[in-house]
Design an enzyme around this catalytic site. Structure first.
Site, PDB file in Angstrom:
ATOM      1  N   SER A 135       0.443  -1.302   0.070  1.00 10.09           N
ATOM      2  CA  SER A 135       0.023   0.018   0.343  1.00 10.09           C
ATOM      3  C   SER A 135       0.913   1.292   0.267  1.00 10.09           C
ATOM      4  CB  SER A 135      -0.691   0.048   1.300  1.00 10.09           C
ATOM      5  OG  SER A 135      -1.185   0.994   1.618  1.00 10.09           O
ATOM      6  N   LYS A 161      -1.329  -1.171  -4.927  1.00 15.49           N
ATOM      7  CA  LYS A 161      -2.218  -0.049  -3.890  1.00 15.49           C
ATOM      8  C   LYS A 161      -1.360   0.907  -3.723  1.00 15.49           C
ATOM      9  CE  LYS A 161      -4.721   0.401   0.680  1.00 15.49           C
ATOM     10  NZ  LYS A 161      -5.387  -1.031   1.516  1.00 15.49           N
ATOM     11  N   LEU A 162      -2.072   1.951  -4.626  1.00 15.95           N
ATOM     12  CA  LEU A 162      -2.395   3.665  -4.467  1.00 15.95           C
ATOM     13  C   LEU A 162      -3.106   4.459  -3.559  1.00 15.95           C
ATOM     14  CD1 LEU A 162      -1.318   5.312  -8.094  1.00 15.95           C
ATOM     15  CD2 LEU A 162       0.408   4.131  -6.070  1.00 15.95           C
ATOM     16  N   LYS A 163      -3.034   5.152  -2.578  1.00 15.30           N
ATOM     17  CA  LYS A 163      -3.442   5.870  -1.905  1.00 15.30           C
ATOM     18  C   LYS A 163      -4.881   6.886  -2.352  1.00 15.30           C
ATOM     19  CE  LYS A 163      -3.755   3.597   2.444  1.00 15.30           C
ATOM     20  NZ  LYS A 163      -4.978   3.255   2.633  1.00 15.30           N
ATOM     21  N   ASP A 189      -6.710   2.836  -3.181  1.00 16.31           N
ATOM     22  CA  ASP A 189      -7.869   2.856  -1.623  1.00 16.31           C
ATOM     23  C   ASP A 189      -7.918   4.274  -1.110  1.00 16.31           C
ATOM     24  OD1 ASP A 189      -8.453   2.821   0.680  1.00 16.31           O
ATOM     25  OD2 ASP A 189      -7.088   1.330   1.668  1.00 16.31           O
ATOM     26  N   ASN A 191     -10.148   5.503   1.331  1.00 15.14           N
ATOM     27  CA  ASN A 191     -10.618   5.681   2.598  1.00 15.14           C
ATOM     28  C   ASN A 191     -11.752   6.412   2.514  1.00 15.14           C
ATOM     29  OD1 ASN A 191      -7.286   4.817   2.853  1.00 15.14           O
ATOM     30  ND2 ASN A 191      -8.756   3.502   4.549  1.00 15.14           N
ATOM     31  N   GLU A 214     -11.292   0.668  -3.691  1.00 18.17           N
ATOM     32  CA  GLU A 214     -10.920   0.263  -1.977  1.00 18.17           C
ATOM     33  C   GLU A 214     -11.991   1.048  -1.571  1.00 18.17           C
ATOM     34  OE1 GLU A 214      -7.784  -1.317  -0.589  1.00 18.17           O
ATOM     35  OE2 GLU A 214      -8.828  -1.632   1.352  1.00 18.17           O
ATOM     36  N   ASP A 239     -13.174  -1.775   2.440  1.00 20.34           N
ATOM     37  CA  ASP A 239     -13.082  -1.943   3.605  1.00 20.34           C
ATOM     38  C   ASP A 239     -13.886  -1.671   4.857  1.00 20.34           C
ATOM     39  OD1 ASP A 239     -10.902  -2.085   5.714  1.00 20.34           O
ATOM     40  OD2 ASP A 239      -9.768  -0.684   4.294  1.00 20.34           O
ATOM     41  N   LYS A 263     -10.052  -7.397   7.662  1.00 24.46           N
ATOM     42  CA  LYS A 263      -9.211  -7.433   7.983  1.00 24.46           C
ATOM     43  C   LYS A 263     -10.067  -8.038   9.483  1.00 24.46           C
ATOM     44  CE  LYS A 263      -7.784  -2.639   6.371  1.00 24.46           C
ATOM     45  NZ  LYS A 263      -8.334  -1.301   6.463  1.00 24.46           N
TER      46      LYS A 263
HETATM   47  O1  OSB Z   1      -7.316   1.302   4.845  1.00 22.90           O
HETATM   48  O2  OSB Z   1      -6.079  -0.462   4.201  1.00 22.90           O
HETATM   49  C1  OSB Z   1      -5.898   0.584   4.643  1.00 22.90           C
HETATM   50  C2  OSB Z   1      -3.094   1.036   7.258  1.00 22.90           C
HETATM   51  C3  OSB Z   1      -3.570   1.400   8.351  1.00 22.90           C
HETATM   52  C4  OSB Z   1      -5.067   1.945   8.168  1.00 22.90           C
HETATM   53  C5  OSB Z   1      -6.051   1.567   6.692  1.00 22.90           C
HETATM   54  C6  OSB Z   1      -5.882   1.301   6.083  1.00 22.90           C
HETATM   55  C7  OSB Z   1      -3.681   1.312   6.080  1.00 22.90           C
HETATM   56  C8  OSB Z   1      -3.269   0.436   4.577  1.00 22.90           C
HETATM   57  C9  OSB Z   1      -1.966  -0.170   5.303  1.00 22.90           C
HETATM   58  O3  OSB Z   1      -3.959   0.732   3.430  1.00 22.90           O
HETATM   59  C10 OSB Z   1      -2.066  -1.489   4.823  1.00 22.90           C
HETATM   60  C11 OSB Z   1      -0.823  -2.489   5.661  1.00 22.90           C
HETATM   61  O4  OSB Z   1      -0.191  -2.621   4.179  1.00 22.90           O
HETATM   62  O5  OSB Z   1      -0.561  -2.413   6.582  1.00 22.90           O
HETATM   63 MG    MG Z   2      -8.900   0.458   3.362  1.00 18.75          MG
END
Ligand code: OSB
Ligand code: MG
Length: 368
Positions: A135, A161-163, A189, A191, A214, A239, A263
């Site tokens: 990520s 995976k690009l935020k 992703d 969020n 995501e 997620d 998760k």
């Molecule tokens: O949304 O998947 C997420 C990290 C912290 C909180 C939420 C997310 C994430 C990541 C990193 O995307 C995932 C990782 O490498 O642990």
């Molecule tokens: Mg996520």
């Protein structure tokens, strides 16, 4: 199995580089490490809540409080305690799934060590190694992002995976596609950074053949995700919205997602995570293992979970050195883009005492 109490440590581990998402920038991981203790057994748990309630409503200090006041005491007065009894015992208390998951994980580890069974074996793993993605946080510039992605690909990661967030979406995706080619497994992703009003904008990601997008919308916006999924061609993955097997079944039935990020912390533990895997498998919905910047403890359990048959996409189960210079456990090292599934009893790993002491901010003993 009999337990006498739970030790709860708050730890603070510096990250190797800042991790920026649409909800925060993190430079260190603050977390809780639990040790369930019995006369002749101990088991380890990790609480994935972050210092601030930005990813979800839970946060480290709140988890410490609910564990001390309600959750650990709810397990008191039993001669025998098995991991399957933990969730029912904690069910009267609403929410607080990350705190509950950490406690169940510690009890499950203690139980499995006693029985000589690994997490992988107990959960139903069918692979001895799992393919790994990474990520990649939001960066200050596209060239900086391309450098970061190039480094991860050199290290062997099999999926990127690009935020993303409004203002950092189409351009970085286009740049990564152009630079690394169509064969790269690429996903994004958000969020929860968008609203349904952004549907036409998000459809501009369609040409880039992403594996998935995501959690584009708010955690509670299941119908919005269903509407978005009808508007964009990129598969929608949830997620934050998936808080239980029941929530997963509802989201799938309503058409809100066709892929699920599992998760364990978010859903109340590894046993509920397995039920989500089963629900998704019954619907033909692929799942993958998400991450919460875990230490080697949570990573060991996540890698075991990711070895179940329905986990058909690479997870955010990156190697220790993607996160930390020194992990709490022996480091997880990427080999050929994969991490090995631990085989020893329980988690198959334990914290290195000095490494744990080094990063411990405070320790509390909660008797049972
Ligand atoms: O949304 O998947 C997420 C990290 C912290 C909180 C939420 C997310 C994430 C990541 C990193 O995307 C995932 C990782 O490498 O642990
Ligand atoms: Mg996520």
């Amino acid at each position: 199995m009999k337990l006498t109490g739970v030790e709860v440590r708050e730890i603070r581990l510096p990250l190797v580089s800042p991790f920026r998402t649409s909800f925060s920038t993190q430079t260190a991981r603050t977390a809780l490490v639990l040790r369930a203790v019995g006369p002749d057994v101990e088991g380890w748990g990790e609480c994935v809540a972050m210092a601030d309630p930005r990813y979800s409503s839970e946060y480290v200090a709140g988890c410490g409080d609910v564990l001390r006041r309600f959750l650990v005491p709810a397990l008191a007065g039993r001669d025998r305690l098995d991991a399957v009894a933990v969730a029912p015992a904690l069910a009267p208390f609403r929410g607080h799934r990350m705190a509950k998951a950490a406690l169940e994980m510690a009890v499950l580890d203690a139980e499995l060590r006693t029985r000589g069974v690994s997490f992988a074996r107990e959960l139903g793993a069918v692979h001895d190694r799992v393919p790994c993605g990474v990520s990649v946080g939001i960066m200050d510039s596209v060239p900086e992002l391309l450098d970061a992605v190039a480094g991860y690909l050199d290290a062997g990661y099999l999926r990127i995976k690009l935020k993303i967030e409004p203002g950092w979406d189409v351009e970085p995706v286009r740049a990564v596609r152009e630079r690394f080619g169509d064969a790269l497994l690429l996903q994004v992703d958000a969020n929860a950074a968008y609203t349904l009003a952004d549907a036409r904008h998000l459809a501009r990601l369609d040409p880039f053949q992403l594996l998935l997008i995501e959690q584009p919308l708010d955690e509670e916006d299941i119908l919005g995700h269903a509407a978005l999924a009808r508007t964009v061609s990129t598969p929608v993955c949830l997620d934050e919205s998936i808080t239980s097997a029941r929530a997963a079944a509802a989201a799938i039935t309503l058409g809100a997602c066709t892929i699920v990020n599992v998760k364990p912390g978010r859903v109340g533990g590894y046993l509920e995570a397995r039920r989500i895997h089963d629900v998704c498998a019954a619907h033909g919905v692929p799942v993958w293992c998400g991450g919460m910047l875990e230490t080697g403890l949570g990573r060991a359990a996540n890698v075991a979970l990711a070895a179940l048959p329905g986990f058909t996409l690479p997870g955010d189960t990156s190697a220790s050195d993607r996160y930390y210079r020194t992990d709490l456990t022996e480091p997880f090292v990427l080999a050929d883009g994969h991490l090995p599934v631990p085989t020893g009893p329980g988690l198959g790993v334990t914290p290195l005492p000095d490494a744990l002491d080094e990063v411990t901010v405070r320790t509390e003993w909660i008797p049972l």
